[in-house]
Design an enzyme around this catalytic site. Structure first.
Site, PDB file in Angstrom:
ATOM      1  N   ALA A  20      41.461  39.009  35.699  1.00  0.00           N
ATOM      2  CA  ALA A  20      41.115  38.390  36.972  1.00  0.00           C
ATOM      3  C   ALA A  20      39.939  39.165  37.555  1.00  0.00           C
ATOM      4  O   ALA A  20      39.592  40.251  37.074  1.00  0.00           O
ATOM      5  CB  ALA A  20      42.304  38.401  37.934  1.00  0.00           C
ATOM      6  N   MET A  21      39.326  38.620  38.607  1.00  0.00           N
ATOM      7  CA  MET A  21      38.195  39.275  39.262  1.00  0.00           C
ATOM      8  C   MET A  21      38.298  39.058  40.762  1.00  0.00           C
ATOM      9  O   MET A  21      38.475  37.933  41.224  1.00  0.00           O
ATOM     10  CB  MET A  21      36.868  38.726  38.723  1.00  0.00           C
ATOM     11  CG  MET A  21      35.645  39.250  39.435  1.00  0.00           C
ATOM     12  SD  MET A  21      35.515  41.065  39.325  1.00  0.00           S
ATOM     13  CE  MET A  21      34.601  41.403  40.819  1.00  0.00           C
ATOM     14  N   ASN A  56      36.497  38.813  43.427  1.00  0.00           N
ATOM     15  CA  ASN A  56      35.440  38.305  44.311  1.00  0.00           C
ATOM     16  C   ASN A  56      35.997  38.040  45.715  1.00  0.00           C
ATOM     17  O   ASN A  56      37.030  37.388  45.861  1.00  0.00           O
ATOM     18  CB  ASN A  56      34.872  36.994  43.754  1.00  0.00           C
ATOM     19  CG  ASN A  56      34.581  37.058  42.273  1.00  0.00           C
ATOM     20  OD1 ASN A  56      33.789  37.855  41.817  1.00  0.00           O
ATOM     21  ND2 ASN A  56      35.256  36.202  41.507  1.00  0.00           N
ATOM     22  N   GLU A 113      44.701  42.028  42.609  1.00  0.00           N
ATOM     23  CA  GLU A 113      43.415  41.494  43.065  1.00  0.00           C
ATOM     24  C   GLU A 113      43.339  41.447  44.587  1.00  0.00           C
ATOM     25  O   GLU A 113      42.265  41.685  45.159  1.00  0.00           O
ATOM     26  CB  GLU A 113      43.188  40.100  42.480  1.00  0.00           C
ATOM     27  CG  GLU A 113      43.172  40.044  40.962  1.00  0.00           C
ATOM     28  CD  GLU A 113      42.209  41.037  40.331  1.00  0.00           C
ATOM     29  OE1 GLU A 113      41.122  41.274  40.898  1.00  0.00           O
ATOM     30  OE2 GLU A 113      42.557  41.588  39.265  1.00  0.00           O
ATOM     31  N   GLU A 160      39.857  50.860  40.604  1.00  0.00           N
ATOM     32  CA  GLU A 160      40.859  50.210  39.760  1.00  0.00           C
ATOM     33  C   GLU A 160      42.177  50.978  39.733  1.00  0.00           C
ATOM     34  O   GLU A 160      43.255  50.381  39.693  1.00  0.00           O
ATOM     35  CB  GLU A 160      40.319  50.036  38.346  1.00  0.00           C
ATOM     36  CG  GLU A 160      39.181  49.038  38.238  1.00  0.00           C
ATOM     37  CD  GLU A 160      39.576  47.632  38.674  1.00  0.00           C
ATOM     38  OE1 GLU A 160      40.782  47.295  38.634  1.00  0.00           O
ATOM     39  OE2 GLU A 160      38.680  46.872  39.059  1.00  0.00           O
TER      40      GLU A 160
END
Length: 528
Positions: free
Chosen positions: A273-274, A276, A309, A331
């Site tokens: 996942a990212m 943003n 996320e 992270e």
């Protein structure tokens, strides 16, 4: 740091305006870009990051000067992925706009602005387009200062086929239907201006989507977008997202600052996942499940990834690392919070028991090898980030964050994070800024504790070398040395010292606070 290879700071951006027109037949896109900049030093050239982009025209307009220099040269550096604009005179000090027209490709590399295929409700194969910019691929979608410290605001406009949906970080402001072009009906979708953020967090997506939606206690609209016909498979992630956002709002004491948060399934996605900001992208298996048939493991995976996320919406997005060597903490902290948040939402998952056999054990296994490296590895060129950031950094990062929580106690750990968020909101930080916040609220030297765990290779083992017993206490002498799984410890390895927080427990008592062992050999008295 002086050895970091970054763009010149003579000209710095404050706002990007992008009007993008993707073409799903020719698999390319055009863009009219306007970058509001501040010219700090009068210069006759400006360098930006750019990759796989063809510049058609560029000009500079000064807010003050009546006559602006003209571009006389455009040169590309494929080694560093930059483009340099050379002018026939000095850009005047002050504010202005850099106006760029360019063309790019909708690539198939799952990086930059790229295409994916999906099946619609009838099983017909279709094409969608979306972005993946972390770490260094915003430059594949628009010329920019593609460094985490070069924060700016962003205004995105997408000109797309009328039957498609466009999404970006911010809510839609307006949609205007345009005259037909080559027999195709188009529309222009204008999005609100983003908060100040790094380029790698910008995102947009275009395609046919179904969605489910809900609202958090704080009034934030949260939607989960999926390929057509699969909307209900996003309901579990929606529930986890709403509850996670409410949890983080309360925990950090800084409300989620955007008016909406979208989570979208990207059918072809290189990451899990990212994060943003406001438009989180997911691999299909990390977001979409059928609750009636999904296994507990599948549900847990979705919960953990969503919690991870959404932790980034604060830690990473609101407050961002100054440079890429801080990615380990970005992270590592989110990996810690995914366990913390999911444990609160789903105590039946027993997340901390899994952490012991998962992230913690993985960190021990990898860090016990001669081939290990410190958590913090200096990065000179940004391209090095993918090489040095690996499972050691990720797993050990979350483990040392967990150690700080135990060392400070839950209340001071949280209080320090709240101070850190308020103090550095919309800014950039070095790792020491977080250590300082925890030290300030706790009165403990967190930087001294963390130095050995983040800059020294490996981890220690403890050996009891002496013990003396009385009726009321036991005096224990401990010795530390580096642990290697193959037993090949050298004198040089054994010379390393760690600051080790210790908690002692007996049948009758346990330590109220951790004590530090920061010498090669140290004696402790433990009440019985």
């Amino acid at each position: 740091m002086s050895n970091r290879v970054t763009l010149p700071v003579d000209v710095v951006p404050s706002h990007y305006s992008l009007v993008l027109t993707p073409n799903f037949q020719s698999l390319d896109f055009t863009c009219d870009e306007s970058v509001t900049v501040s010219v700090v030093t009068a210069v006759d050239e400006v360098t930006l990051h750019s990759k796989e982009i063809y510049i058609e025209s560029v000009s500079f307009v000064s807010d003050d000067a009546k006559v602006a220099p003209t571009v006389v040269g455009i040169s590309y550096n494929t080694k560093y992925n930059t483009v340099k604009f050379t002018f026939d005179g000095l850009l005047p000090v002050g504010n202005g706009k850099l106006l760029i027209k360019y063309r790019g490709i909708l690539n198939g590399d799952m990086a930059g602005f790229y295409k994916s295929t999906y099946a619609d409700a009838n099983g017909t194969k279709k094409i969608m387009a979306s972005t993946q910019f972390e770490a260094l691929d915003a430059r594949r979608a628009f010329p920019c200062w593609d460094e985490p410290a070069a924060k700016a605001t962003f205004s995105v406009t997408l000109v797309i086929p009328a039957h498609l949906t466009a999404l970006s970080n911010m809510p839609e402001l307006s949609t205007t239907h345009l005259p037909s072009s080559n027999g195709q009906q188009l529309k222009k979708v204008v999005f609100d201006t983003s908060p100040k953020m790094s380029t790698y967090l910008l995102a947009w997506a275009v395609g046919e989507f179904d969605f489910v939606q809900g609202v958090t206690k704080g009034g934030v609209m949260l939607r989960v977008f999926s390929p057509p016909g699969r909307g209900p498979q996003g309901k579990f992630a929606l529930d986890v997202g709403i509850r996670s956002l409410d949890f983080y709002d309360e925990y950090f004491k800084v409300p989620y600052p955007l008016p909406k948060l979208d989570m979208i399934c990207i059918t072809e996605f290189a990451m899990g996942a990212m994060e943003n900001w406001g438009l989180v992208t997911y691999r299909e298996t990390a977001l979409m499940i059928d609750e009636a048939t999904a296994s507990p493991q599948q549900k847990q995976r979705v919960a953990v990834v969503v919690a991870h996320e959404l932790a980034h919406q604060w830690f990473g997005n609101l407050v961002t690392m100054q440079w890429w060597e801080g990615l380990w903490l970005n992270e590592g902290f989110a990996a810690y919070m995914e366990h913390f948040c999911t444990d609160v939402l789903f105590p039946e998952y027993k997340m901390w028991e899994q952490f012991t056999t998962g992230g913690f054990s993985n960190a021990q296994r990898l860090d016990a090898l001669k081939s290990s490296h410190p958590v913090i590895v200096p990065i000179q060129h940004a391209e090095e980030v993918e090489q040095v950031f690996d499972a050691i950094s990720y797993n050990k990062g979350s483990t040392v964050v967990n150690m700080v929580s135990a060392f400070l106690g839950a209340d001071k750990f949280k209080e320090g994070l709240q101070l850190y968020m308020k103090r550095h909101a919309y800014g950039n930080t070095e790792t020491v800024d977080l250590w300082n916040a925890w030290s300030e609220v706790s009165g403990k030297d967190v930087a001294a504790l963390m130095k050995s765990w983040t800059t020294v290779v490996g981890y220690p083992y403890l050996k009891v070398v002496d013990e003396k017993w009385t009726d009321s206490a036991v005096e224990v002498t401990l010795e530390q040395g580096r642990f290697l799984s193959d037993g090949s410890t050298t004198a040089e390895d054994d010379a390393e010292l760690w600051s080790i927080p210790l908690v002692f427990a007996t049948n009758g008592s346990s330590s109220q606070e951790a004590v530090l062992m920061d010498q090669k050999r140290q004696t402790f008295s433990i009440p019985l």
